[in-house]
Scaffold this motif. Structure first.
Motif, PDB file in Angstrom:
ATOM      1  N   GLY A 131       1.718  23.965   5.587  1.00 20.51           N
ATOM      2  CA  GLY A 131       1.681  25.432   5.577  1.00 20.51           C
ATOM      3  C   GLY A 131       1.601  25.871   4.132  1.00 20.51           C
ATOM      4  N   LYS A 132       2.648  26.597   3.684  1.00 16.97           N
ATOM      5  CA  LYS A 132       2.649  27.015   2.279  1.00 16.97           C
ATOM      6  C   LYS A 132       3.519  26.105   1.419  1.00 16.97           C
ATOM      7  N   THR A 133       4.212  25.174   2.079  1.00 15.98           N
ATOM      8  CA  THR A 133       5.113  24.282   1.338  1.00 15.98           C
ATOM      9  C   THR A 133       4.339  23.095   0.773  1.00 15.98           C
ATOM     10  N   LEU A 134       4.587  22.847  -0.507  1.00 11.23           N
ATOM     11  CA  LEU A 134       3.891  21.728  -1.154  1.00 11.23           C
ATOM     12  C   LEU A 134       4.485  20.392  -0.746  1.00 11.23           C
ATOM     13  N   GLY A 135       3.623  19.491  -0.345  1.00 16.54           N
ATOM     14  CA  GLY A 135       4.046  18.115  -0.073  1.00 16.54           C
ATOM     15  C   GLY A 135       3.802  17.274  -1.308  1.00 16.54           C
ATOM     16  N   VAL A 136       2.530  17.108  -1.657  1.00 17.94           N
ATOM     17  CA  VAL A 136       2.162  16.442  -2.913  1.00 17.94           C
ATOM     18  C   VAL A 136       0.964  17.170  -3.521  1.00 17.94           C
ATOM     19  N   LYS A 137       0.832  17.089  -4.831  1.00 20.30           N
ATOM     20  CA  LYS A 137      -0.289  17.783  -5.487  1.00 20.30           C
ATOM     21  C   LYS A 137      -0.973  16.876  -6.510  1.00 20.30           C
ATOM     22  N   ASP A 138      -2.276  16.822  -6.382  1.00 15.90           N
ATOM     23  CA  ASP A 138      -3.132  16.105  -7.346  1.00 15.90           C
ATOM     24  C   ASP A 138      -2.639  14.699  -7.685  1.00 15.90           C
ATOM     25  N   ILE A 139      -2.376  13.927  -6.676  1.00 15.37           N
ATOM     26  CA  ILE A 139      -1.961  12.538  -6.909  1.00 15.37           C
ATOM     27  C   ILE A 139      -3.211  11.693  -7.189  1.00 15.37           C
ATOM     28  N   ASN A 140      -3.200  11.020  -8.309  1.00 14.67           N
ATOM     29  CA  ASN A 140      -4.293  10.110  -8.668  1.00 14.67           C
ATOM     30  C   ASN A 140      -3.713   8.735  -8.956  1.00 14.67           C
ATOM     31  N   LEU A 141      -4.153   7.757  -8.208  1.00 11.83           N
ATOM     32  CA  LEU A 141      -3.610   6.410  -8.355  1.00 11.83           C
ATOM     33  C   LEU A 141      -4.695   5.391  -8.088  1.00 11.83           C
ATOM     34  N   GLU A 142      -4.559   4.269  -8.720  1.00 10.18           N
ATOM     35  CA  GLU A 142      -5.489   3.176  -8.446  1.00 10.18           C
ATOM     36  C   GLU A 142      -4.679   1.880  -8.389  1.00 10.18           C
ATOM     37  N   LEU A 143      -4.755   1.195  -7.291  1.00  8.78           N
ATOM     38  CA  LEU A 143      -4.011  -0.064  -7.144  1.00  8.78           C
ATOM     39  C   LEU A 143      -4.958  -1.244  -7.294  1.00  8.78           C
ATOM     40  N   ASP A 144      -4.593  -2.157  -8.181  1.00  6.58           N
ATOM     41  CA  ASP A 144      -5.436  -3.334  -8.394  1.00  6.58           C
ATOM     42  C   ASP A 144      -5.121  -4.420  -7.375  1.00  6.58           C
ATOM     43  N   LYS A 145      -6.123  -5.254  -7.137  1.00  4.15           N
ATOM     44  CA  LYS A 145      -5.922  -6.364  -6.207  1.00  4.15           C
ATOM     45  C   LYS A 145      -4.824  -7.283  -6.731  1.00  4.15           C
ATOM     46  N   GLY A 146      -3.926  -7.656  -5.868  1.00  5.98           N
ATOM     47  CA  GLY A 146      -2.891  -8.632  -6.217  1.00  5.98           C
ATOM     48  C   GLY A 146      -1.711  -8.083  -6.993  1.00  5.98           C
ATOM     49  N   GLU A 147      -1.619  -6.774  -7.157  1.00  4.92           N
ATOM     50  CA  GLU A 147      -0.465  -6.238  -7.895  1.00  4.92           C
ATOM     51  C   GLU A 147       0.575  -5.666  -6.922  1.00  4.92           C
ATOM     52  N   ILE A 148       1.796  -5.620  -7.420  1.00  2.00           N
ATOM     53  CA  ILE A 148       2.842  -4.934  -6.664  1.00  2.00           C
ATOM     54  C   ILE A 148       3.122  -3.629  -7.393  1.00  2.00           C
ATOM     55  N   PHE A 149       2.778  -2.558  -6.742  1.00  2.00           N
ATOM     56  CA  PHE A 149       2.904  -1.243  -7.366  1.00  2.00           C
ATOM     57  C   PHE A 149       4.139  -0.542  -6.814  1.00  2.00           C
ATOM     58  N   GLY A 150       5.067  -0.233  -7.689  1.00  2.00           N
ATOM     59  CA  GLY A 150       6.271   0.479  -7.278  1.00  2.00           C
ATOM     60  C   GLY A 150       6.030   1.978  -7.274  1.00  2.00           C
ATOM     61  N   PHE A 151       6.529   2.625  -6.247  1.00  6.69           N
ATOM     62  CA  PHE A 151       6.355   4.077  -6.126  1.00  6.69           C
ATOM     63  C   PHE A 151       7.760   4.641  -5.953  1.00  6.69           C
ATOM     64  N   ILE A 152       8.225   5.297  -7.013  1.00 15.65           N
ATOM     65  CA  ILE A 152       9.643   5.655  -7.004  1.00 15.65           C
ATOM     66  C   ILE A 152       9.866   7.158  -7.114  1.00 15.65           C
ATOM     67  N   GLY A 153      10.894   7.599  -6.422  1.00 13.86           N
ATOM     68  CA  GLY A 153      11.241   9.015  -6.447  1.00 13.86           C
ATOM     69  C   GLY A 153      12.363   9.245  -5.453  1.00 13.86           C
ATOM     70  N   PRO A 154      13.138  10.306  -5.652  1.00 15.74           N
ATOM     71  CA  PRO A 154      14.246  10.559  -4.723  1.00 15.74           C
ATOM     72  C   PRO A 154      13.737  11.083  -3.377  1.00 15.74           C
ATOM     73  N   ASN A 155      14.647  11.278  -2.457  1.00 10.82           N
ATOM     74  CA  ASN A 155      14.254  11.812  -1.146  1.00 10.82           C
ATOM     75  C   ASN A 155      13.570  13.166  -1.318  1.00 10.82           C
ATOM     76  N   GLY A 156      12.504  13.363  -0.613  1.00 10.50           N
ATOM     77  CA  GLY A 156      11.805  14.652  -0.652  1.00 10.50           C
ATOM     78  C   GLY A 156      10.842  14.791  -1.817  1.00 10.50           C
ATOM     79  N   ALA A 157      10.664  13.725  -2.595  1.00  4.69           N
ATOM     80  CA  ALA A 157       9.775  13.812  -3.760  1.00  4.69           C
ATOM     81  C   ALA A 157       8.303  13.777  -3.345  1.00  4.69           C
ATOM     82  N   GLY A 158       8.020  13.223  -2.173  1.00  2.46           N
ATOM     83  CA  GLY A 158       6.628  13.165  -1.704  1.00  2.46           C
ATOM     84  C   GLY A 158       6.132  11.747  -1.475  1.00  2.46           C
TER      85      GLY A 158
END
Lengths: 293, 263
Positions: A15-42
């Motif tokens: 609706g009008k509530t923001l979930g996430v905005k302009d997320i740009n990410l690229e994951l390379d083959k064979g990497e472990i990518f950590g995605f960190i943030g508190p509850n409700g961060a998106g």
């Protein structure tokens, strides 16, 4: 092409509530990518948008260079997903659930299934509704891993696991990484990030604050500096910093500039004492959160 | 997926079929004592007191309730249409939505299966069970009637097929509406309300010329029981309209479901 997953300008509004905005990410083959943030961060919104469980307001997700469509069964068969809260068919036993899962895939995955259930000591006779949180998580891990996906998306994977199974899980992740599997690892537990992740993305209030290799983030980005000098005021002005403590010609401050800039600036003044202390990942994480208000 | 859907909905099918069959079993057991008893004449006398429009709306102008078959043609099929209609409505509103309500959609949604395929396989399971309950009730009543005396078998076979013309569309309409919801509780009320309202419209439409237009708003018009009783045949137009509604709402469900946020 080395990237397996590309997230381009991903924006999601509820609706009008923001979930996430302009997320740009690229994951390379064979990497472990950590995605960190508190509850409700998106974190979950990002994952669910990537998996097409929810509709993106804008942006695009590419898997192996091709738009990841909700009806692209080939791409979906290459992705394993472990949600933070596992909800499976209550009427089925673990064995029936695994049998059902096998039928979704064209290849024979029974061997890998056996390896994983043996390794995680999963009792196949119980009904899924009777499983404890930990055992349900173990079943979730088997379901995510058993079809040998190229990309694993794990949302809070260790919650509910006892330390022994947690270690087994980390071993499993390391083996997957060695095989070339990419892991998107979402968590709020910082120690897990430093333990297994190659890179980390920090998300806050729906915005990706920083993406950096874990080692670099720990090594370079933040240090605690204690300076004793008669020229404290000038040093503060020169470095354009806000000290966390100051008394009797001694200032303590967080340094976010690189070591070269710091040393060259301090070299202009007479310094009586200097301590530089490396910040922990927890400090770095909190720093970014405080900095972004 | 189809096999799983059939298994998941089997218990519901058994309960609905069982309760319906039990109801008709009671009718077959007590009907002989009513029609052979002293009250039979008074019932017929009472029927004459009802206005013809009301008798027509329950097909009582075409069939006398002095036999089990007569009762079945008139009031019996009212119950059959309503019960199978409610079953179809509940099944339609639940079959897709249950995955969201139980949160299992997060698992199913990431499996290598197209959303269209999910809708098609679940639809097929639903239609199988609507045919199943119609067949179970039809076969049971056939046996009951056969044991109760003589009846027009051809007419009965056509009659017992009529619920499919109205109840399969009910299933598809409710499934389409459920594609806009996220909770089964809300949809249950809506689907049952829709079935009952549709039935009331159908009944009211035969009461007077002023209310006749209401038949166009009721899926039960498609059952066309009066025509089957009078002409011993099913109107092909009704079959066509019924299939058209099924196809239309199935396609609309697929389109909507492909755009739906699943969690």
């Amino acid at each position: 092409m080395n990237s397996i997953l590309q997230i381009k300008n991903l924006t999601k509004y509820y609706g009008k509530t923001l979930g996430v905005k302009d997320i740009n990410l690229e994951l390379d083959k064979g990497e472990i990518f950590g995605f960190i943030g508190p509850n409700g961060a998106g974190k979950s919104t990002t994952i669910r948008s990537v998996l097409n469980l929810i509709n993106k307001t804008s942006g695009e997700v590419l898997f192996e260079g091709k738009t990841l469509d909700k009806n692209d069964t080939d791409a979906k068969s290459q992705i394993g997903y472990l949600p933070s809260e596992i909800n499976l068919y209550d009427d089925l036993t673990v064995k029936q659930m695994l049998d059902l899962h096998e039928k979704f895939f064209d290849k024979d995955i029974s061997q890998r299934r056996k390896e994983l259930t043996d390794r995680l000591k999963l009792d196949e006779t119980k009904k899924t509704e009777e499983l404890s949180l930990g055992n349900l998580k173990k079943l979730g891990i088997v379901l995510a891993f058993m079809h040998e996906p190229k990309l694993l998306i794990l949302d809070e994977p260790t919650s509910g696991l006892d330390p022994i199974i947690q270690q087994e899980f980390f071993n499993l992740l390391t083996e997957e990484k060695q095989k070339g599997t990419t892991v998107f690892y979402s968590t709020h537990i910082l120690s897990e990030i430093s333990k297994i992740c190659d890179r980390v993305g920090i998300i806050k209030s729906g915005r990706l604050l920083k993406v950096e290799p874990v080692k670099e983030l720990i090594d370079k980005s933040l240090s605690y500096v204690t300076v004793s000098s008669k020229h404290c005021d000038e040093i503060i002005k020169d470095l354009n910093i806000e000290p966390t403590a100051a008394e009797n010609n001694t200032v303590i401050f967080k340094n976010t500039s690189d070591a070269d800039t710091l040393v060259k600036t301090l070299a202009k003044y007479r310094i009586d004492k200097l301590y530089i202390e490396q910040a922990s990942l927890e400090d770095i994480f909190l720093h970014y959160y405080e900095q972004e208000g | 997926m189809l096999k799983r859907e059939l298994k998941v909905n089997f218990k519901g099918y058994l309960i609905w079929s069982g309760v319906t069959i039990l109801m008709f079993l009671v009718v077959f057991l007590i009907y002989p004592s009513i029609i052979n008893g002293p009250e039979a004449d008074s019932i017929n006398e009472m029927m004459k007191m009802f206005p013809p429009e009301l008798l027509k709306s329950f097909n009582m102008d075409l069939a006398s309730i002095d036999s089990a078959y007569g009762w079945l043609k008139s009031e019996g099929f009212v119950f059959i249409l309503l019960i199978i209609g409610c079953y179809a409505g509940i099944l339609g509103s639940n079959i897709l939505l249950k995955e969201e309500s139980d949160k299992t959609i997060e698992y199913l949604g990431v499996m290598p299966i197209k959303r269209t395929s999910i809708v098609l396989q679940k639809s097929l399971a639903g239609v199988v069970y609507i045919i199943g309950i119609t067949a179970a009730v039809g076969v049971f009543n056939f046996i009951g009637l056969d044991l109760s005396g003589d009846f027009d078998k051809k007419q009965y076979i056509f009659l017992s097929l009529t619920p499919l013309l109205s109840c399969v569309p009910v299933f598809f309409v409710c499934m389409f509406l459920s594609a806009f919801a996220h909770k089964t509780k809300k949809m249950l009320g809506i689907s049952l309300g829709l079935v009952i309202l549709s039935y009331v419209f159908n009944t009211l439409s035969s009461l007077s010329e002023n209310t006749e237009y209401l038949k166009y708003f009721s899926v039960f018009t498609l059952a066309d029981i009066r025509n089957v009783i009078i002409n011993i045949s099913v109107n092909p137009l009704m079959i066509f309209i019924s299939l058209f509604i099924d196809t239309l709402f199935l396609c609309m469900t697929i389109i909507r479901y492909n755009k739906k946020e699943l969690v």
